[in-house]
Design a protein around this motif. Sequence first.
Motif: not given
Length: 296
Positions: A117-132
Amino acid sequence: RYLLHQHFLRQHAWYVRGLNPAGDGRQPPSEKEGLRSRVAGHLLEVLENKVGKQGLSLKMLAVFVATLEHLLHGDQRERLKQAWAVHALKPDASTDTKTLTSVLEVYMAHYVYVSQKAESGYALGLDFALKEVKTISRIYGGWPKVDLFIREQVLKRKQITGSKLTFDDAADAADAVLLLFQEVSGSMCRDMETTFMGLTGGETGRVRLAELRSADGGDLFRESVSYLRELGALDESNLDDPYVFMTNYMYGPSNCDGTTSFYDLCCPNDCEVNKGRMEKALAAAPADPVAVVVKV
């Protein structure tokens, strides 16, 4: 700068930001990420200013490499800590095999996801992380092998330390998975090269864009014309039927499978392998051109 760039490229297939003589392939998505991406270049400038015109000695270069690798390892740990934290685990907590597997899946999926996705940084939350994790399991061909290895490493840690698994277990498993991921990424690059070679003109390293678009059912090679043009991978001598240069395309940033604030993990560069052989041959027999040709 060139020597350091070559070291990380040949050892790890890392394109370290700030060291690539050709410039960085990806722009940081935020000011914070931009600051981290300038660490390698800034550190090198500090060392160069310290030694002055005499230049950097081999010892100083070794110090730089060790320091930067320490920083990169620390960045990987911070990302793992975030994956640990989003599972509501405190730093000194212990967990079971199921949760540790999820921690490592989140960690690795984010590592791959940001490169997609041409982004960076750290995972922000569990829901978003599991979606990844769900997204990567669907779109990334190397994920089944990575996920299987994660599960094997978790079971290995359980056999060593017991049923209560700690962050140290996660860290040891993550180090092993990252090494495996380099092999998976390189293997996918070779598969892509095989696909190229099967197309008309593939043996020359130059194929029709239209044919490339339809390769593998159209699931791969979806980059825009403007991206290919900027990359120098597009031959538009015939505007009605443009061609793509295989080498330029393969080593472009869109084929990097792992991204952090400091580097991109990209396709192994065969040109660097050949240059390495030549350098060794020249060092071993500088006065014998025949011997150099034979070794190369």
